[in-house]
Every structure is written in C-alpha cells, then in structure tokens.
Design a protein around this motif. Structure first.
Motif, PDB file in Angstrom:
ATOM      1  N   THR A   1      -2.704   3.467  -8.765  1.00  0.00           N
ATOM      2  CA  THR A   1      -1.847   3.151  -7.615  1.00  0.00           C
ATOM      3  C   THR A   1      -2.042   4.158  -6.489  1.00  0.00           C
ATOM      4  N   ARG A   2      -1.653   3.724  -5.304  1.00  0.00           N
ATOM      5  CA  ARG A   2      -1.728   4.604  -4.138  1.00  0.00           C
ATOM      6  C   ARG A   2      -0.810   5.816  -4.321  1.00  0.00           C
ATOM      7  N   LEU A   3       0.350   5.592  -4.930  1.00  0.00           N
ATOM      8  CA  LEU A   3       1.280   6.692  -5.162  1.00  0.00           C
ATOM      9  C   LEU A   3       0.662   7.735  -6.084  1.00  0.00           C
ATOM     10  N   GLU A   4       0.040   7.284  -7.158  1.00  0.00           N
ATOM     11  CA  GLU A   4      -0.632   8.227  -8.068  1.00  0.00           C
ATOM     12  C   GLU A   4      -1.723   8.994  -7.325  1.00  0.00           C
ATOM     13  N   ALA A   5      -2.448   8.303  -6.470  1.00  0.00           N
ATOM     14  CA  ALA A   5      -3.508   8.953  -5.696  1.00  0.00           C
ATOM     15  C   ALA A   5      -2.910  10.023  -4.789  1.00  0.00           C
ATOM     16  N   ALA A   6      -1.844   9.673  -4.085  1.00  0.00           N
ATOM     17  CA  ALA A   6      -1.214  10.617  -3.166  1.00  0.00           C
ATOM     18  C   ALA A   6      -0.697  11.848  -3.909  1.00  0.00           C
TER      19      ALA A   6
ATOM     20  N   MET B   1     -10.494  21.662   1.241  1.00  0.00           N
ATOM     21  CA  MET B   1     -11.103  20.439   0.774  1.00  0.00           C
ATOM     22  C   MET B   1     -12.231  20.726  -0.216  1.00  0.00           C
ATOM     23  N   ASP B   2     -12.278  21.894  -0.767  1.00  0.00           N
ATOM     24  CA  ASP B   2     -13.352  22.258  -1.680  1.00  0.00           C
ATOM     25  C   ASP B   2     -13.412  21.351  -2.893  1.00  0.00           C
ATOM     26  N   GLU B   3     -12.239  21.053  -3.479  1.00  0.00           N
ATOM     27  CA  GLU B   3     -12.220  20.226  -4.680  1.00  0.00           C
ATOM     28  C   GLU B   3     -12.638  18.799  -4.378  1.00  0.00           C
ATOM     29  N   ASN B   4     -12.549  18.415  -3.131  1.00  0.00           N
ATOM     30  CA  ASN B   4     -12.980  17.093  -2.703  1.00  0.00           C
ATOM     31  C   ASN B   4     -14.420  16.842  -3.151  1.00  0.00           C
TER      32      ASN B   4
ATOM     33  N   VAL C   1      -3.659  14.019  -4.983  1.00  0.00           N
ATOM     34  CA  VAL C   1      -4.251  14.691  -3.827  1.00  0.00           C
ATOM     35  C   VAL C   1      -3.414  15.893  -3.412  1.00  0.00           C
ATOM     36  N   VAL C   2      -2.104  15.706  -3.377  1.00  0.00           N
ATOM     37  CA  VAL C   2      -1.212  16.793  -2.972  1.00  0.00           C
ATOM     38  C   VAL C   2      -1.204  17.899  -4.028  1.00  0.00           C
ATOM     39  N   LYS C   3      -1.071  17.533  -5.302  1.00  0.00           N
ATOM     40  CA  LYS C   3      -1.025  18.523  -6.388  1.00  0.00           C
ATOM     41  C   LYS C   3      -2.295  19.348  -6.479  1.00  0.00           C
ATOM     42  N   GLU C   4      -3.436  18.681  -6.276  1.00  0.00           N
ATOM     43  CA  GLU C   4      -4.726  19.359  -6.425  1.00  0.00           C
ATOM     44  C   GLU C   4      -5.290  19.872  -5.092  1.00  0.00           C
TER      45      GLU C   4
ATOM     46  N   THR D   1     -12.260  -4.161   4.441  1.00  0.00           N
ATOM     47  CA  THR D   1     -12.989  -2.886   4.373  1.00  0.00           C
ATOM     48  C   THR D   1     -12.078  -1.793   3.851  1.00  0.00           C
ATOM     49  N   ILE D   2     -10.846  -1.762   4.340  1.00  0.00           N
ATOM     50  CA  ILE D   2      -9.891  -0.750   3.882  1.00  0.00           C
ATOM     51  C   ILE D   2      -9.591  -0.943   2.401  1.00  0.00           C
ATOM     52  N   LYS D   3      -9.405  -2.188   1.983  1.00  0.00           N
ATOM     53  CA  LYS D   3      -9.155  -2.455   0.562  1.00  0.00           C
ATOM     54  C   LYS D   3     -10.309  -1.961  -0.292  1.00  0.00           C
ATOM     55  N   PHE D   4     -11.533  -2.163   0.172  1.00  0.00           N
ATOM     56  CA  PHE D   4     -12.707  -1.691  -0.551  1.00  0.00           C
ATOM     57  C   PHE D   4     -12.670  -0.169  -0.698  1.00  0.00           C
ATOM     58  N   TYR D   5     -12.412   0.515   0.423  1.00  0.00           N
ATOM     59  CA  TYR D   5     -12.370   1.974   0.384  1.00  0.00           C
ATOM     60  C   TYR D   5     -11.238   2.485  -0.506  1.00  0.00           C
ATOM     61  N   VAL D   6     -10.068   1.891  -0.401  1.00  0.00           N
ATOM     62  CA  VAL D   6      -8.936   2.332  -1.225  1.00  0.00           C
ATOM     63  C   VAL D   6      -9.257   2.127  -2.705  1.00  0.00           C
ATOM     64  N   SER D   7      -9.865   1.012  -3.042  1.00  0.00           N
ATOM     65  CA  SER D   7     -10.261   0.753  -4.421  1.00  0.00           C
ATOM     66  C   SER D   7     -11.244   1.810  -4.920  1.00  0.00           C
ATOM     67  N   SER D   8     -12.189   2.163  -4.087  1.00  0.00           N
ATOM     68  CA  SER D   8     -13.170   3.188  -4.440  1.00  0.00           C
ATOM     69  C   SER D   8     -12.497   4.547  -4.644  1.00  0.00           C
ATOM     70  N   ILE D   9     -11.566   4.872  -3.769  1.00  0.00           N
ATOM     71  CA  ILE D   9     -10.825   6.137  -3.866  1.00  0.00           C
ATOM     72  C   ILE D   9     -10.025   6.185  -5.164  1.00  0.00           C
ATOM     73  N   LEU D  10      -9.303   5.110  -5.474  1.00  0.00           N
ATOM     74  CA  LEU D  10      -8.508   5.075  -6.702  1.00  0.00           C
ATOM     75  C   LEU D  10      -9.397   5.246  -7.924  1.00  0.00           C
ATOM     76  N   SER D  11     -10.543   4.603  -7.897  1.00  0.00           N
ATOM     77  CA  SER D  11     -11.484   4.715  -9.005  1.00  0.00           C
ATOM     78  C   SER D  11     -11.982   6.150  -9.167  1.00  0.00           C
ATOM     79  N   LYS D  12     -12.368   6.771  -8.078  1.00  0.00           N
ATOM     80  CA  LYS D  12     -12.869   8.146  -8.136  1.00  0.00           C
ATOM     81  C   LYS D  12     -11.807   9.116  -8.630  1.00  0.00           C
ATOM     82  N   LEU D  13     -10.552   8.854  -8.289  1.00  0.00           N
ATOM     83  CA  LEU D  13      -9.453   9.724  -8.719  1.00  0.00           C
ATOM     84  C   LEU D  13      -8.942   9.378 -10.116  1.00  0.00           C
ATOM     85  N   SER D  14      -9.439   8.281 -10.685  1.00  0.00           N
ATOM     86  CA  SER D  14      -9.003   7.799 -12.000  1.00  0.00           C
ATOM     87  C   SER D  14      -7.501   7.516 -12.036  1.00  0.00           C
TER      88      SER D  14
END
Length: 71
Positions: A55-60, A1-4, A63-66, A39-52
């Motif tokens: 979609t959830r698929l792009e995020a997944a 989780m270093d890159e996290n 996350v897996v690639k990196e 609350t979950i929608k808020f967190y997911v939105s924040s995660i997508l934003s941080k990952l640039s």
C-alpha cells in the motif's frame, strides 16, 4: 537519499515517491507532473514492488522511517 540507491529508484520514481509521501493521490500527481494517470499508476506499482510493500501508506511509512528521501 543514500539508502535510495539500495532500492534503485529512478529519478522519476523518486519524484513520484515524494508526492506519494506528501499524501497526493494518483490524479493529483498526474496533473502536477503533466503525465497520464496510467503512467503514475505504473510508477507507483514499481515503487511499491521495490519497497516490498502493498500500500501507499506502507510505502510512506517505510520511506520516512528509513529516511529514503530528502524532505
């Protein structure tokens, strides 16, 4: 989780991100974590934003690639 650390995910965001990667939808995550769907929608939105990603698929995929989270 270093890159996290580069994305500055909170502990809760990391927990939710693991659930997203496992294929769970917002309702399932909310029920499992005893949180509201909003609350979950808020967190997911924040995660997508941080990952640039938009979609959830792009995020997944990112996350897996990196190797951003430990399995």
């Amino acid at each position: 989780m270093d890159e996290n650390k580069n994305y500055h995910f909170t502990e809760r965001e990391t927990e939710i991100l693991k659930e997203v990667v496992s294929g769970k939808n917002n309702t399932q995550i909310a029920n499992d974590m005893c949180l509201s769907i909003h609350t979950i929608k808020f967190y997911v939105s924040s995660i997508l934003s941080k990952l640039s990603v938009t979609t959830r698929l792009e995020a997944a995929v990112k996350v897996v690639k990196e190797h951003l989270i430990d399995e």
